[in-house]
Write a protein that holds these residues in place. Structure first.
Motif, PDB file in Angstrom:
ATOM      1  N   LEU A  39       5.625 -10.711  -2.934  1.00 18.05           N
ATOM      2  CA  LEU A  39       5.200  -9.315  -3.501  1.00 18.05           C
ATOM      3  C   LEU A  39       3.736  -9.214  -2.789  1.00 18.05           C
ATOM      4  CD1 LEU A  39       5.142  -6.885  -5.232  1.00 18.05           C
ATOM      5  CD2 LEU A  39       4.396  -8.465  -7.195  1.00 18.05           C
ATOM      6  N   VAL A  41       0.588  -6.773  -3.461  1.00 19.41           N
ATOM      7  CA  VAL A  41      -0.130  -5.773  -4.375  1.00 19.41           C
ATOM      8  C   VAL A  41      -1.335  -5.320  -3.789  1.00 19.41           C
ATOM      9  CG1 VAL A  41      -1.018  -5.014  -6.572  1.00 19.41           C
ATOM     10  CG2 VAL A  41       1.053  -6.525  -6.283  1.00 19.41           C
ATOM     11  N   LEU A  67       8.021  -6.983  -0.643  1.00 18.76           N
ATOM     12  CA  LEU A  67       8.018  -5.914  -1.453  1.00 18.76           C
ATOM     13  C   LEU A  67       6.388  -5.473  -1.518  1.00 18.76           C
ATOM     14  CD1 LEU A  67       9.194  -3.976  -3.501  1.00 18.76           C
ATOM     15  CD2 LEU A  67       9.062  -5.715  -5.352  1.00 18.76           C
ATOM     16  N   TYR A  68       6.397  -4.142  -1.276  1.00 21.78           N
ATOM     17  CA  TYR A  68       4.907  -3.658  -1.405  1.00 21.78           C
ATOM     18  C   TYR A  68       4.611  -2.668  -2.698  1.00 21.78           C
ATOM     19  CZ  TYR A  68       4.831  -5.059   3.593  1.00 21.78           C
ATOM     20  OH  TYR A  68       4.891  -6.074   4.451  1.00 21.78           O
ATOM     21  N   MET A  69       3.537  -2.914  -3.408  1.00 18.16           N
ATOM     22  CA  MET A  69       3.382  -2.025  -4.530  1.00 18.16           C
ATOM     23  C   MET A  69       1.841  -1.705  -4.666  1.00 18.16           C
ATOM     24  SD  MET A  69       5.277  -3.632  -7.933  1.00 18.16           S
ATOM     25  CE  MET A  69       6.998  -3.589  -8.075  1.00 18.16           C
ATOM     26  N   GLN A  70       1.639  -0.649  -5.051  1.00 17.19           N
ATOM     27  CA  GLN A  70       0.396  -0.419  -5.358  1.00 17.19           C
ATOM     28  C   GLN A  70      -0.120  -1.063  -6.654  1.00 17.19           C
ATOM     29  OE1 GLN A  70      -1.996   2.448  -3.915  1.00 17.19           O
ATOM     30  NE2 GLN A  70      -0.352   2.240  -2.367  1.00 17.19           N
ATOM     31  N   GLU A  73       1.452   0.934  -9.647  1.00 19.17           N
ATOM     32  CA  GLU A  73       2.818   0.525  -9.924  1.00 19.17           C
ATOM     33  C   GLU A  73       3.061  -0.713 -10.554  1.00 19.17           C
ATOM     34  OE1 GLU A  73       6.785   1.101  -6.802  1.00 19.17           O
ATOM     35  OE2 GLU A  73       4.719   0.873  -5.976  1.00 19.17           O
ATOM     36  N   GLU A  74       2.474  -1.716 -10.061  1.00 18.02           N
ATOM     37  CA  GLU A  74       2.674  -3.248 -10.436  1.00 18.02           C
ATOM     38  C   GLU A  74       2.167  -3.146 -12.073  1.00 18.02           C
ATOM     39  OE1 GLU A  74       2.605  -6.609 -12.072  1.00 18.02           O
ATOM     40  OE2 GLU A  74       0.705  -5.902 -11.901  1.00 18.02           O
ATOM     41  N   THR A  77       5.029  -1.454 -13.980  1.00 20.58           N
ATOM     42  CA  THR A  77       6.320  -1.993 -14.142  1.00 20.58           C
ATOM     43  C   THR A  77       5.882  -3.514 -14.732  1.00 20.58           C
ATOM     44  OG1 THR A  77       5.904  -2.848 -11.943  1.00 20.58           O
ATOM     45  CG2 THR A  77       7.358  -0.562 -12.277  1.00 20.58           C
TER      46      THR A  77
END
Length: 95
Positions: A39, A41, A67-70, A73-74, A77
């Motif tokens: 992941l 972030v 998996l890429y997240m802003q 967003e992290e 969630t």
């Protein structure tokens, strides 16, 4: 490869990781499974584009599933907590 060896390899070969929060999660933490779940972030932009190129090169040698997240967003969630993600820096042996 162990989770520690994977973390050391990625941190040693993907200099752009320093600009992001990066975690390992899933079965690869326990030495089982076929892929390595990572992941990332952080914000989008040039730094992310560079990191994606570095990770693409690393994926030639490792079965990475990334998996890429802003950050927002992290946070929404609570992915890191829910999936028991471990920071790569914590997995890498101290030099």
């Amino acid at each position: 490869m162990t989770a520690s060896e994977i973390a050391s390899h990625l941190l040693g070969n993907c200099g752009s990781l320093e600009q992001f929060e990066v975690y390992m999660f899933g079965s690869s933490l326990h030495g089982i499974g076929e892929d390595i779940d990572i992941l990332v972030v952080g914000p989008s932009g040039d730094a992310l584009s560079k990191l994606k190129r570095e990770l693409q090169a690393a994926s030639e040698f490792l079965p990475l599933h990334i998996l890429y997240m802003q950050p927002s967003e992290e946070q929404r969630t609570d992915f890191v907590t829910r999936q028991h993600c471990v920071p790569l820096k914590r997995l890498a042996p101290k030099a």
